[in-house]
Design a protein around this motif. Structure first.
Motif, PDB file in Angstrom:
ATOM      1  N   ASP A   1       0.817  -1.214   0.000  1.00 13.43           N
ATOM      2  CA  ASP A   1       0.000   0.000   0.000  1.00 13.43           C
ATOM      3  C   ASP A   1       0.852   1.265   0.000  1.00 13.43           C
ATOM      4  O   ASP A   1       0.363   2.342   0.294  1.00 13.43           O
ATOM      5  CB  ASP A   1      -0.934  -0.008   1.220  1.00 13.43           C
ATOM      6  CG  ASP A   1      -2.122   0.919   1.034  1.00 13.43           C
ATOM      7  OD1 ASP A   1      -2.529   1.151  -0.127  1.00 13.43           O
ATOM      8  OD2 ASP A   1      -2.646   1.416   2.045  1.00 13.43           O
ATOM      9  N   GLY A   2       2.143   1.155  -0.285  1.00 14.91           N
ATOM     10  CA  GLY A   2       3.008   2.333  -0.321  1.00 14.91           C
ATOM     11  C   GLY A   2       3.582   2.679   1.036  1.00 14.91           C
ATOM     12  O   GLY A   2       3.113   2.222   2.088  1.00 14.91           O
ATOM     13  N   ASN A   3       4.633   3.495   1.041  1.00 15.19           N
ATOM     14  CA  ASN A   3       5.281   3.957   2.276  1.00 15.19           C
ATOM     15  C   ASN A   3       5.692   2.802   3.177  1.00 15.19           C
ATOM     16  O   ASN A   3       5.485   2.835   4.387  1.00 15.19           O
ATOM     17  CB  ASN A   3       4.356   4.912   3.041  1.00 15.19           C
ATOM     18  CG  ASN A   3       4.075   6.178   2.265  1.00 15.19           C
ATOM     19  OD1 ASN A   3       4.949   6.716   1.595  1.00 15.19           O
ATOM     20  ND2 ASN A   3       2.838   6.650   2.348  1.00 15.19           N
ATOM     21  N   ASN A   4       6.265   1.757   2.575  1.00 18.13           N
ATOM     22  CA  ASN A   4       6.714   0.584   3.333  1.00 18.13           C
ATOM     23  C   ASN A   4       5.603  -0.013   4.201  1.00 18.13           C
ATOM     24  O   ASN A   4       5.829  -0.413   5.344  1.00 18.13           O
ATOM     25  CB  ASN A   4       7.923   0.931   4.205  1.00 18.13           C
ATOM     26  CG  ASN A   4       9.208   0.958   3.394  1.00 18.13           C
ATOM     27  OD1 ASN A   4       9.229   1.432   2.267  1.00 18.13           O
ATOM     28  ND2 ASN A   4      10.279   0.448   3.969  1.00 18.13           N
ATOM     29  N   THR A   5       4.430  -0.064   3.643  1.00 21.61           N
ATOM     30  CA  THR A   5       3.280  -0.627   4.362  1.00 21.61           C
ATOM     31  C   THR A   5       2.553  -1.611   3.463  1.00 21.61           C
ATOM     32  O   THR A   5       2.338  -1.351   2.276  1.00 21.61           O
ATOM     33  CB  THR A   5       2.299   0.483   4.777  1.00 21.61           C
ATOM     34  OG1 THR A   5       2.979   1.409   5.631  1.00 21.61           O
ATOM     35  CG2 THR A   5       1.105  -0.088   5.536  1.00 21.61           C
ATOM     36  N   ILE A   6       2.211  -2.751   4.022  1.00 24.13           N
ATOM     37  CA  ILE A   6       1.321  -3.673   3.330  1.00 24.13           C
ATOM     38  C   ILE A   6       0.000  -3.690   4.091  1.00 24.13           C
ATOM     39  O   ILE A   6      -0.073  -3.287   5.255  1.00 24.13           O
ATOM     40  CB  ILE A   6       1.899  -5.099   3.235  1.00 24.13           C
ATOM     41  CG1 ILE A   6       1.969  -5.763   4.627  1.00 24.13           C
ATOM     42  CG2 ILE A   6       3.257  -5.095   2.586  1.00 24.13           C
ATOM     43  CD1 ILE A   6       2.401  -7.217   4.574  1.00 24.13           C
ATOM     44  N   ARG A   7      -1.030  -4.134   3.402  1.00 21.18           N
ATOM     45  CA  ARG A   7      -2.314  -4.360   4.070  1.00 21.18           C
ATOM     46  C   ARG A   7      -2.572  -5.857   4.054  1.00 21.18           C
ATOM     47  O   ARG A   7      -2.577  -6.487   3.002  1.00 21.18           O
ATOM     48  CB  ARG A   7      -3.440  -3.593   3.388  1.00 21.18           C
ATOM     49  CG  ARG A   7      -3.346  -2.103   3.658  1.00 21.18           C
ATOM     50  CD  ARG A   7      -4.631  -1.355   3.356  1.00 21.18           C
ATOM     51  NE  ARG A   7      -4.541   0.014   3.856  1.00 21.18           N
ATOM     52  CZ  ARG A   7      -4.905   0.400   5.070  1.00 21.18           C
ATOM     53  NH1 ARG A   7      -5.405  -0.483   5.913  1.00 21.18           N
ATOM     54  NH2 ARG A   7      -4.781   1.656   5.448  1.00 21.18           N
ATOM     55  N   LEU A   8      -2.752  -6.399   5.249  1.00 16.12           N
ATOM     56  CA  LEU A   8      -2.941  -7.825   5.431  1.00 16.12           C
ATOM     57  C   LEU A   8      -4.431  -8.097   5.619  1.00 16.12           C
ATOM     58  O   LEU A   8      -5.063  -7.541   6.523  1.00 16.12           O
ATOM     59  CB  LEU A   8      -2.159  -8.305   6.648  1.00 16.12           C
ATOM     60  CG  LEU A   8      -2.191  -9.799   6.948  1.00 16.12           C
ATOM     61  CD1 LEU A   8      -1.460 -10.570   5.847  1.00 16.12           C
ATOM     62  CD2 LEU A   8      -1.537 -10.079   8.303  1.00 16.12           C
ATOM     63  N   PHE A   9      -4.984  -8.955   4.772  1.00 18.14           N
ATOM     64  CA  PHE A   9      -6.403  -9.281   4.819  1.00 18.14           C
ATOM     65  C   PHE A   9      -6.569 -10.708   5.317  1.00 18.14           C
ATOM     66  O   PHE A   9      -6.053 -11.654   4.713  1.00 18.14           O
ATOM     67  CB  PHE A   9      -7.032  -9.147   3.428  1.00 18.14           C
ATOM     68  CG  PHE A   9      -6.984  -7.752   2.874  1.00 18.14           C
ATOM     69  CD1 PHE A   9      -8.071  -6.898   3.007  1.00 18.14           C
ATOM     70  CD2 PHE A   9      -5.855  -7.290   2.219  1.00 18.14           C
ATOM     71  CE1 PHE A   9      -8.026  -5.607   2.508  1.00 18.14           C
ATOM     72  CE2 PHE A   9      -5.798  -6.004   1.718  1.00 18.14           C
ATOM     73  CZ  PHE A   9      -6.884  -5.155   1.856  1.00 18.14           C
ATOM     74  N   LEU A  10      -7.271 -10.857   6.430  1.00 21.90           N
ATOM     75  CA  LEU A  10      -7.529 -12.176   6.987  1.00 21.90           C
ATOM     76  C   LEU A  10      -8.897 -12.665   6.544  1.00 21.90           C
ATOM     77  O   LEU A  10      -9.825 -11.874   6.326  1.00 21.90           O
ATOM     78  CB  LEU A  10      -7.477 -12.131   8.515  1.00 21.90           C
ATOM     79  CG  LEU A  10      -6.177 -11.613   9.135  1.00 21.90           C
ATOM     80  CD1 LEU A  10      -6.284 -11.624  10.661  1.00 21.90           C
ATOM     81  CD2 LEU A  10      -4.986 -12.435   8.673  1.00 21.90           C
ATOM     82  N   SER A  11      -9.028 -13.975   6.404  1.00 22.88           N
ATOM     83  CA  SER A  11     -10.316 -14.589   6.082  1.00 22.88           C
ATOM     84  C   SER A  11     -10.817 -15.315   7.322  1.00 22.88           C
ATOM     85  O   SER A  11     -10.436 -16.468   7.565  1.00 22.88           O
ATOM     86  CB  SER A  11     -10.171 -15.566   4.916  1.00 22.88           C
ATOM     87  OG  SER A  11     -11.399 -16.246   4.686  1.00 22.88           O
ATOM     88  N   PRO A  12     -11.658 -14.657   8.154  1.00 20.71           N
ATOM     89  CA  PRO A  12     -12.098 -15.290   9.401  1.00 20.71           C
ATOM     90  C   PRO A  12     -12.763 -16.646   9.193  1.00 20.71           C
ATOM     91  O   PRO A  12     -12.526 -17.587   9.951  1.00 20.71           O
ATOM     92  CB  PRO A  12     -13.092 -14.268   9.979  1.00 20.71           C
ATOM     93  CG  PRO A  12     -12.699 -12.969   9.365  1.00 20.71           C
ATOM     94  CD  PRO A  12     -12.208 -13.305   7.991  1.00 20.71           C
ATOM     95  N   GLU A  13     -13.596 -16.747   8.158  1.00 21.57           N
ATOM     96  CA  GLU A  13     -14.303 -18.010   7.929  1.00 21.57           C
ATOM     97  C   GLU A  13     -13.324 -19.130   7.591  1.00 21.57           C
ATOM     98  O   GLU A  13     -13.449 -20.248   8.084  1.00 21.57           O
ATOM     99  CB  GLU A  13     -15.325 -17.851   6.808  1.00 21.57           C
ATOM    100  CG  GLU A  13     -16.178 -19.090   6.609  1.00 21.57           C
ATOM    101  CD  GLU A  13     -17.410 -18.830   5.761  1.00 21.57           C
ATOM    102  OE1 GLU A  13     -17.850 -19.760   5.063  1.00 21.57           O
ATOM    103  OE2 GLU A  13     -17.940 -17.707   5.802  1.00 21.57           O
ATOM    104  N   ALA A  14     -12.328 -18.837   6.759  1.00 20.48           N
ATOM    105  CA  ALA A  14     -11.336 -19.854   6.410  1.00 20.48           C
ATOM    106  C   ALA A  14     -10.484 -20.233   7.617  1.00 20.48           C
ATOM    107  O   ALA A  14     -10.139 -21.405   7.803  1.00 20.48           O
ATOM    108  CB  ALA A  14     -10.449 -19.345   5.267  1.00 20.48           C
ATOM    109  N   ILE A  15     -10.153 -19.250   8.450  1.00 19.81           N
ATOM    110  CA  ILE A  15      -9.348 -19.525   9.643  1.00 19.81           C
ATOM    111  C   ILE A  15     -10.129 -20.387  10.626  1.00 19.81           C
ATOM    112  O   ILE A  15      -9.607 -21.356  11.187  1.00 19.81           O
ATOM    113  CB  ILE A  15      -8.912 -18.202  10.301  1.00 19.81           C
ATOM    114  CG1 ILE A  15      -7.918 -17.472   9.394  1.00 19.81           C
ATOM    115  CG2 ILE A  15      -8.275 -18.467  11.670  1.00 19.81           C
ATOM    116  CD1 ILE A  15      -7.581 -16.063   9.852  1.00 19.81           C
TER     117      ILE A  15
END
Length: 415
Positions: A262-276
């Motif tokens: 996502d820029g500026n040395n940042t990623i966005r981590l998306f979790l899948s609660p149902e899969a987890i």
């Protein structure tokens, strides 16, 4: 006159053939398929690279000209029963309905809209193509009828793959811990929370794995073998199965987490609660439902600012958890160009800690927590109790008034 009669006859015959021809013209593809929102329980089959994907909703909207629009988004996850189970007893019956938003299966997008060209007849159509979002490109194909929608997604490729690769946990310094705040008195000396965390997690063996005792950091290094950030936006890990003798390695399935840069040395981590939840349920054993007598969860939940916590955590399920990455922060580690810290920053951690801090303002509950932690520390129990008592007493003030920086994360080295 006969010539006119003949001309009219020819025109009439031509009109008849034209009318018959119009009757036989094929109907517009999808003309009789209604707009509908499909779920796994109602006609949806959704696959990513051949593997069925859970927790998604796909809407089909025809435009009556042989075209349609598909909209893919995450299905809200109802966790009322989970919260009710934590509350226990009669309080479980009073738990309000609570659903969590989730992200779409496409990395970086809460919802993805795809315009498609339909081929087929009025009641059964197929479609295929490729498209892009802000963060990635991908291919799609599928078929739709009045009661079912089959959709397959494939060849997802992030536009920015600069951090893609496999990383090993740095065994000599696996965790990033930064905490700048006021000090507290520990046995006549000034101590801060960062130093206490590192002391408690690196010096004293408290965790048993396969018959051996490890400190927390060593246990982390023994369990987490590697993390892979795929060019397709997937995040997978190889870890040790702690319930099996010999600690055999296991690879987590795809679909539990996704990421985008996502820029500026940042990623966005998306979790899948149902899969987890599904993955954890598949590993459940006879001990899963055992309850600890150390805590009454309803008492802890009653002290936490639940509304504030939900307002901070829940949106990240659809917008992504901001995860920074950068140089490893640890004086004991030599600089390494392949070493990277992935960590949560102050803007994410501190508001959550502030909502949790009221738990430690309750002296009785604080004592229960300390006694529980000491019981888990085995022979180190008395030492843990001695360290934790002043630290947890000072915790609310440090979190709410004096913390200027706090970061927690992992130190990884790219293969």
């Amino acid at each position: 006159m006969k010539k006119f009669a003949y001309l009219f006859a020819v025109i009439g015959i031509a009109c008849m053939f034209t009318a018959c021809s119009n009757d036989d013209d094929p109907a517009m593809p999808g003309a009789s398929i209604p707009a509908k929102t499909y779920t796994a329980a109602d006609g949806l089959t959704l696959k990513l690279d051949g593997t069925e994907a859970a927790g998604q909703i796909v809407s089909f909207t025809p435009s009556n000209d042989g075209k349609a629009t598909l909209s893919i988004k995450g299905a809200p996850l109802d966790i009322s029963s989970i919260i009710g189970g934590m509350m226990g007893g009669s309080k479980a019956d009073q738990t309000p309905n609570l659903t969590l938003p989730t992200s779409s299966i496409i990395p970086g997008s809460a919802e993805v809209t795809i315009p498609v060209e339909l081929t087929g007849d009025a009641s059964s159509c197929s479609f295929t193509g490729s498209t892009e979002t802000t963060y990635c490109t991908f291919a799609y194909e599928g078929k739709v009828s009045e009661g079912a929608l089959d959709l397959s997604l494939s060849n997802i490729k992030l536009k920015n793959t600069s951090i893609a690769g496999t990383y090993n946990l740095m065994s000599d310094s696996p965790a990033r811990v930064v905490w700048d705040g006021s000090e507290f008195d520990l046995m006549g000396s000034d101590y801060n929370l960062r130093d206490l965390i590192l002391l408690m997690t690196t010096k004293y063996p408290m965790i048993e794995l396969d018959g051996n005792k490890y400190n927390v950091m060593a246990a982390l290094a023994a369990v987490l073998k590697s993390v892979t950030f795929g060019e397709d936006g997937s995040v997978t890990a190889v870890y040790a199965d702690t319930k099996t003798p010999g600690l055999p390695e296991v690879t987590a399935p795809k679909g539990l987490a996704r990421y985008v840069i996502d820029g500026n040395n940042t990623i966005r981590l998306f979790l899948s609660p149902e899969a987890i939840i599904a993955a954890q349920a598949s590993k459940a054993d006879d001990n899963t439902n055992e309850e600890s007598e150390a805590f009454d969860p309803s008492v802890i939940l009653g002290k936490i600012n639940i509304e504030g916590l939900i307002s901070k955590v829940v949106p990240m399920l659809s917008t992504g958890i901001p995860l920074h990455y950068g140089d490893v922060v640890n004086d004991a580690v030599e600089p390494d160009p392949n070493a990277v810290s992935f960590y949560l920053g102050k803007e994410t951690i501190l508001p959550i800690l502030q909502d949790v801090s009221p738990v430690f303002e309750d002296a009785e509950l604080r004592t229960q927590i300390i006694e529980f932690a000491a019981s888990q520390a085995g022979d180190m129990g008395p030492l843990a109790q001695m360290f934790l008592t002043p630290a947890l007493e000072a915790f609310p003030n440090i979190v709410n008034n004096t913390t200027t920086e706090v970061q927690f994360g992992l130190n990884l080295k790219k293969q």
